[in-house]
Design a protein around this motif. Structure first.
Motif, short mmCIF file in Angstrom:
data_model
loop_
_atom_site.label_atom_id
_atom_site.label_comp_id
_atom_site.label_asym_id
_atom_site.label_seq_id
_atom_site.Cartn_x
_atom_site.Cartn_y
_atom_site.Cartn_z
N VAL A 121 -29.91 9.70 38.51
CA VAL A 121 -30.33 8.95 39.70
C VAL A 121 -29.21 8.05 40.19
O VAL A 121 -28.94 7.96 41.39
N GLU A 122 -28.55 7.39 39.27
CA GLU A 122 -27.41 6.52 39.64
C GLU A 122 -26.32 7.32 40.35
O GLU A 122 -25.77 6.89 41.37
N ALA A 123 -26.04 8.51 39.81
CA ALA A 123 -25.00 9.36 40.42
C ALA A 123 -25.42 9.82 41.81
O ALA A 123 -24.59 9.90 42.73
N GLY A 124 -26.70 10.12 41.97
CA GLY A 124 -27.19 10.52 43.29
C GLY A 124 -27.04 9.42 44.32
O GLY A 124 -26.56 9.67 45.44
N PHE A 125 -27.43 8.21 43.95
CA PHE A 125 -27.27 7.09 44.88
C PHE A 125 -25.80 6.83 45.19
O PHE A 125 -25.43 6.55 46.33
N ALA A 126 -24.95 6.94 44.17
CA ALA A 126 -23.52 6.69 44.39
C ALA A 126 -22.94 7.70 45.39
O ALA A 126 -22.19 7.33 46.30
N LYS A 127 -23.30 8.97 45.23
CA LYS A 127 -22.80 10.01 46.13
C LYS A 127 -23.32 9.79 47.55
O LYS A 127 -22.57 9.88 48.53
N ALA A 128 -24.61 9.49 47.66
CA ALA A 128 -25.22 9.31 48.98
C ALA A 128 -24.63 8.09 49.68
O ALA A 128 -24.33 8.13 50.88
N ARG A 129 -24.44 7.01 48.94
CA ARG A 129 -23.93 5.77 49.55
C ARG A 129 -22.46 5.89 49.93
O ARG A 129 -22.02 5.27 50.89
N GLU A 130 -21.72 6.67 49.16
CA GLU A 130 -20.32 6.89 49.52
C GLU A 130 -20.21 7.62 50.85
O GLU A 130 -19.33 7.35 51.67
N ALA A 131 -21.14 8.56 51.07
CA ALA A 131 -21.12 9.36 52.30
C ALA A 131 -21.74 8.64 53.49
O ALA A 131 -21.23 8.70 54.62
N HIS A 132 -22.88 7.96 53.25
CA HIS A 132 -23.67 7.42 54.36
C HIS A 132 -23.78 5.90 54.38
O HIS A 132 -24.28 5.33 55.36
N GLY A 133 -23.35 5.24 53.31
CA GLY A 133 -23.60 3.81 53.19
C GLY A 133 -24.93 3.56 52.51
O GLY A 133 -25.69 4.48 52.21
N PHE A 169 -26.55 16.74 50.12
CA PHE A 169 -27.39 17.07 48.98
C PHE A 169 -26.85 16.41 47.72
O PHE A 169 -25.65 16.44 47.46
N CYS A 170 -27.74 15.83 46.95
CA CYS A 170 -27.39 15.22 45.67
C CYS A 170 -28.33 15.80 44.61
O CYS A 170 -29.55 15.64 44.71
N LYS A 171 -27.75 16.49 43.64
CA LYS A 171 -28.59 17.03 42.56
C LYS A 171 -29.05 15.88 41.68
O LYS A 171 -28.24 15.22 41.02
N VAL A 172 -30.35 15.64 41.67
CA VAL A 172 -30.91 14.48 40.98
C VAL A 172 -32.13 14.86 40.17
O VAL A 172 -33.04 15.53 40.65
N ASP A 173 -32.14 14.42 38.92
CA ASP A 173 -33.30 14.50 38.04
C ASP A 173 -33.89 13.10 37.97
O ASP A 173 -33.27 12.19 37.39
N VAL A 174 -35.07 12.90 38.55
CA VAL A 174 -35.62 11.54 38.66
C VAL A 174 -36.01 10.97 37.30
O VAL A 174 -36.28 9.76 37.19
N THR A 175 -36.03 11.79 36.25
CA THR A 175 -36.36 11.28 34.92
C THR A 175 -35.13 10.79 34.16
O THR A 175 -35.26 10.29 33.05
N ASP A 176 -33.96 10.91 34.77
CA ASP A 176 -32.72 10.56 34.09
C ASP A 176 -31.98 9.46 34.84
O ASP A 176 -31.62 9.63 36.00
N ASP A 177 -31.77 8.33 34.16
CA ASP A 177 -31.12 7.19 34.79
C ASP A 177 -29.75 7.52 35.37
O ASP A 177 -29.44 7.17 36.51
N ALA A 178 -28.92 8.19 34.55
CA ALA A 178 -27.56 8.49 34.98
C ALA A 178 -27.55 9.42 36.18
O ALA A 178 -26.74 9.28 37.11
#
Length: 261
Positions: A65-77, A54-63
């Motif tokens: 969304v970036e943090a969500g992708f970073a967390k997801a990619r660190e875990a799953h690629g 799970f990644c807490k993401v507000d799609v209206t906020d750039d930072a």
């Protein structure tokens, strides 16, 4: 694209409704799923139940969304699948009179902007950032297939009802993104499609009450019921797995054409 445990996916709005059903369907195929949502309790529960993250993401906020992708990619690629289900709505006429005192009001522009920012800009933000990540991947097939993006619009994009000016505009914008984004990414092996759901049995609809649900179900030509989120998920998986499915806007609505109200 063949779905297996070598494939990573991100699903916005994945804590409930259409997004949750899609996340579960992807996980059932072995895919590693990251759920992007604002609802921590629900999102964590769904992620835990499917072996995802799970990644807490507000799609209206750039930072955010970036943090969500970073967390997801660190875990799953790097994700090869991006499904955008996050969205919201409201029902306010463009201009109207009060039944009580005859006073006149217009649609609050701030509310119009809020829906556009969540439904349209938020979708494009996730699509663009995901696509940029997909460009770093090696192709999977002889067709140079790198990834798949699925966006969620609504039948309101084509036959919006009274009070749906902002919602219809936001979802019409998502629909209009489909072909140009698909063309932008065609040389990179990334396919882009959009689903336009009709009336589905989501948590929001469950709160409307059985009388309202029955009335809406009766308006669907066939089958005379609301759509099940699993049916949205099934179409999403078809779009992912069928390598010739690209640049399409597809209604999933039981044949309904929405009346003015």
């Amino acid at each position: 694209m063949e779905l297996n445990d070598d494939i990573a996916a991100a699903v916005t709005g994945g804590a409930s409704g259409l997004g949750e059903a899609t996340a579960r369907a992807l996980a059932a195929k072995g895919t590693k799923v990251a759920i992007f949502d604002l609802s921590e309790e629900k999102g964590e529960a769904v992620a835990h139940s499917i072996g995802g993250i799970f990644c807490k993401v507000d799609v209206t906020d750039d930072a955010s969304v970036e943090a969500g992708f970073a967390k997801a990619r660190e875990a799953h690629g790097q994700e090869r699948i991006m499904v955008c289900c996050a969205g919201t709505g409201s029902a306010i006429k463009t201009a109207s009179r009060s039944r009580e005192d005859g006073s006149i009001r217009h649609f609050p522009v701030a509310e119009f902007d809020r829906l556009i920012q969540i439904n349209l800009v938020g979708t494009f933000r996730c699509v663009a950032k995901s696509a940029a990540g997909m460009l770093t991947l090696d192709p999977l097939t002889s067709d140079n297939d790198r990834g798949v993006i699925i966006m969620t619009a609504s039948v309101a994009a084509e036959d919006g009802q009274i009070g749906q000016a902002a919602y219809s505009a936001s979802k019409g914008g998502v629909t209009s993104l489909t072909l140009p984004v698909a063309r932008d990414l065609m040389g990179e092996g990334i396919r882009v499609n959009t689903i336009l759901p009709g009336i589905f049995m989501t948590p929001l609809m469950l709160g409307a009450g059985q009388k309202v649900i029955d009335s809406l179900a009766a308006s669907v030509p066939f089958p005379k019921r609301l759509g099940d989120p699993s049916e949205y998920a099934a179409l999403a998986l078809s779009m992912i797995e069928n390598g010739y499915f690209n640049g399409e806007d597809v209604r999933l609505d039981g044949g309904i054409r929405m009346a003015p109200r």
